[in-house]
Design an enzyme around this catalytic site. Structure first.
Site, PDB file in Angstrom:
ATOM      1  CE  LYS A   1      27.744   3.755   9.886  1.00  0.00           C
ATOM      2  NZ  LYS A   1      27.694   3.355  11.044  1.00  0.00           N
TER       3      LYS A   1
ATOM      4  CE  LYS B   1      23.900   1.195   3.867  1.00  0.00           C
ATOM      5  NZ  LYS B   1      24.542   2.313   4.715  1.00  0.00           N
TER       6      LYS B   1
HETATM    7  P1  NAD Z   1      16.039   4.554   6.996  1.00  0.00           P
HETATM    8  O1  NAD Z   1      14.842   3.393   6.046  1.00  0.00           O
HETATM    9  O2  NAD Z   1      14.871   4.164   8.518  1.00  0.00           O
HETATM   10  O3  NAD Z   1      15.637   6.142   6.122  1.00  0.00           O
HETATM   11  C1  NAD Z   1      15.693   6.465   5.313  1.00  0.00           C
HETATM   12  C2  NAD Z   1      14.731   7.454   4.970  1.00  0.00           C
HETATM   13  O4  NAD Z   1      15.014   7.539   3.276  1.00  0.00           O
HETATM   14  C3  NAD Z   1      13.498   6.921   4.805  1.00  0.00           C
HETATM   15  O5  NAD Z   1      12.110   7.845   5.622  1.00  0.00           O
HETATM   16  C4  NAD Z   1      12.988   7.427   3.348  1.00  0.00           C
HETATM   17  O6  NAD Z   1      11.531   7.180   2.960  1.00  0.00           O
HETATM   18  C5  NAD Z   1      13.671   8.232   3.036  1.00  0.00           C
HETATM   19  N1  NAD Z   1      14.231   8.358   1.204  1.00  0.00           N
HETATM   20  C6  NAD Z   1      14.907   7.078   0.561  1.00  0.00           C
HETATM   21  N2  NAD Z   1      15.249   7.841  -0.510  1.00  0.00           N
HETATM   22  C7  NAD Z   1      14.355   8.614  -0.598  1.00  0.00           C
HETATM   23  C8  NAD Z   1      14.438   9.323  -2.094  1.00  0.00           C
HETATM   24  N3  NAD Z   1      15.035   9.136  -2.807  1.00  0.00           N
HETATM   25  N4  NAD Z   1      14.149  10.940  -1.733  1.00  0.00           N
HETATM   26  C9  NAD Z   1      13.625  11.263  -0.748  1.00  0.00           C
HETATM   27  N5  NAD Z   1      13.381  10.655   0.316  1.00  0.00           N
HETATM   28  C10 NAD Z   1      13.716   8.625   0.454  1.00  0.00           C
HETATM   29  O7  NAD Z   1      16.952   4.608   7.040  1.00  0.00           O
HETATM   30  P2  NAD Z   1      17.378   4.828   8.227  1.00  0.00           P
HETATM   31  O8  NAD Z   1      18.061   3.545   9.542  1.00  0.00           O
HETATM   32  O9  NAD Z   1      17.904   6.325   9.144  1.00  0.00           O
HETATM   33  O10 NAD Z   1      19.430   5.038   7.949  1.00  0.00           O
HETATM   34  C11 NAD Z   1      20.206   5.950   7.377  1.00  0.00           C
HETATM   35  C12 NAD Z   1      21.045   5.589   7.126  1.00  0.00           C
HETATM   36  O11 NAD Z   1      22.376   5.723   8.437  1.00  0.00           O
HETATM   37  C13 NAD Z   1      21.913   4.850   6.165  1.00  0.00           C
HETATM   38  O12 NAD Z   1      22.258   4.907   4.744  1.00  0.00           O
HETATM   39  C14 NAD Z   1      22.550   3.471   7.070  1.00  0.00           C
HETATM   40  O13 NAD Z   1      23.618   2.837   6.698  1.00  0.00           O
HETATM   41  C15 NAD Z   1      22.801   4.341   8.205  1.00  0.00           C
HETATM   42  N6  NAD Z   1      23.053   4.654   9.270  1.00  0.00           N
HETATM   43  C16 NAD Z   1      21.903   4.547  10.186  1.00  0.00           C
HETATM   44  C17 NAD Z   1      21.763   3.783  11.361  1.00  0.00           C
HETATM   45  C18 NAD Z   1      20.556   3.338  12.323  1.00  0.00           C
HETATM   46  O14 NAD Z   1      20.866   2.527  13.574  1.00  0.00           O
HETATM   47  N7  NAD Z   1      19.442   3.017  11.647  1.00  0.00           N
HETATM   48  C19 NAD Z   1      23.041   3.904  12.003  1.00  0.00           C
HETATM   49  C20 NAD Z   1      23.949   4.703  11.505  1.00  0.00           C
HETATM   50  C21 NAD Z   1      23.963   4.873  10.268  1.00  0.00           C
END
Ligand code: NAD
Length: 303
Positions: A170, A239
């Site tokens: 990834k 990140k």
């Molecule tokens: P986001 O910030 O939208 O969602 C993360 C969620 O985790 C939030 O709802 C937040 O409240 C929750 N959270 C954070 N800390 C927490 C804790 N200690 N306990 C409980 N909940 C907690 O982020 P995202 O865009 O959904 O990304 C999530 C992961 O997926 C990341 O690692 C990102 O790099 C990866 N990712 C994102 C995408 C994208 O297009 N957004 C695509 C592929 C991978």
């Protein structure tokens, strides 16, 4: 099957929704309960802590922003470890450090708990459509046992190798996506300044050797439309590039261009653009070149 799901943000929410639609029973947790409203309406149960997502489930999943969030949820107070028993399975869908997930794998193994890494690609549109690429590392038999749940979120679920192999795959992918984004901003501002319209450049390049998915799928939805609502936040893109350059240092791989891409993302963060979509990084090049990359079109591609 039954699963816990922790972190129902931009990616976690549609992934959890697709698991429920596929018939799996979910218990969900997030720092913000309101993020789970639609999932609770679909029949998911709520847990007040990550620990409450563990008991009685075939697996517990996390989809969290950065490695320290994963560590806090896995090992912190009322974390997954505090409630896990021998035979349990923990799957991290976040884009995390391979070194961190390998360390967590070791700590959980000491309790008889199996950890898989299963980061995803395809963005919020792919998450909603259930067409993500899912890259899995860890024990093969455990992968086979949770595959029905991974099939609910992805169309391309691939076993990549031992623990950490999914994260490595990834990170290599995202380094390319972010690097291509920086280079495309340079190429497209050049082309426009030198006299060709953006829609012509985008159309021809999309069908030529410089074509790529960032150009045909992401730029039309975000940069070209002037839409910087995440999507995929600049802070998370930064990140991922840093995870790649850190991995390069760890393994002694020279990564000169990647470190320039890293610094471009640092500059965007310093502008305060961390919460905006990662296409915001291209605005640095727009400012420097005096060219705005906006148009409506691509023949509907990427919408
Ligand atoms: P986001 O910030 O939208 O969602 C993360 C969620 O985790 C939030 O709802 C937040 O409240 C929750 N959270 C954070 N800390 C927490 C804790 N200690 N306990 C409980 N909940 C907690 O982020 P995202 O865009 O959904 O990304 C999530 C992961 O997926 C990341 O690692 C990102 O790099 C990866 N990712 C994102 C995408 C994208 O297009 N957004 C695509 C592929 C991978």
């Amino acid at each position: 099957m039954k699963a816990g799901f922790i972190g129902v943000g931009n990616m976690g929410n549609p992934m959890a929704a697709n698991m429920i639609k596929a018939g799996h029973q979910l218990t969900v947790h997030d720092l913000r309960r309101e993020s789970a409203t639609n999932l609770l309406e679909m029949g998911a149960a709520w847990a007040d802590t990550p620990a409450g997502c563990v008991a009685g489930n075939d697996a517990v999943f996390t989809s969290l922003p950065v490695p320290r969030d994963v560590e806090a949820v896995a090992l912190g107070e009322n974390g997954i470890m505090s409630a896990a028993n021998a035979g349990d399975v923990y799957v991290d869908l976040s884009t995390n450090s391979p070194t961190t997930i390998r360390r967590l794998h070791g700590e959980f193994a000491a309790r008889g708990v199996t950890v898989l890494d299963a980061p995803v690609s395809g963005g919020v549109y792919g998450a909603a459509a259930g067409t993500l690429a899912v890259m899995v590392g860890g024990d093969r038999a455990t992968f086979d046992s949770v595959k029905p749940m991974l099939d609910a979120i992805g169309a391309h679920v691939v076993y990549c190798g031992d623990i950490g192999a999914g994260m490595v795959t990834k990170i290599c992918n995202n380094l390319l996506s972010m690097g291509i984004g920086v280079l495309m901003a340079e190429a497209l501002t050049l082309g426009v300044k030198a006299g060709v319209s953006l829609d012509t450049l985008a159309d021809v390049i999309a069908n030529s050797s410089g074509g790529n998915r960032r150009l045909v799928e992401k730029f039309p939805r975000y940069l070209f439309s002037g839409n910087f609502e995440p999507g995929f936040a600049t802070a998370l893109a930064a990140k991922d590039v840093r995870l790649a350059t850190d991995l390069g240092r760890e393994y002694g791989i020279p990564m000169e261009l990647s470190n320039l891409v890293d610094q471009r993302h640092v500059e965007a963060l310093l502008r305060g653009w961390g919460p905006e979509d990662s296409d915001a990084v291209a605005r640095l090049q727009e400012e420097k070149s005096g060219v705005q990359l906006r148009f409506d079109g691509m023949g509907g591609a990427g919408t």
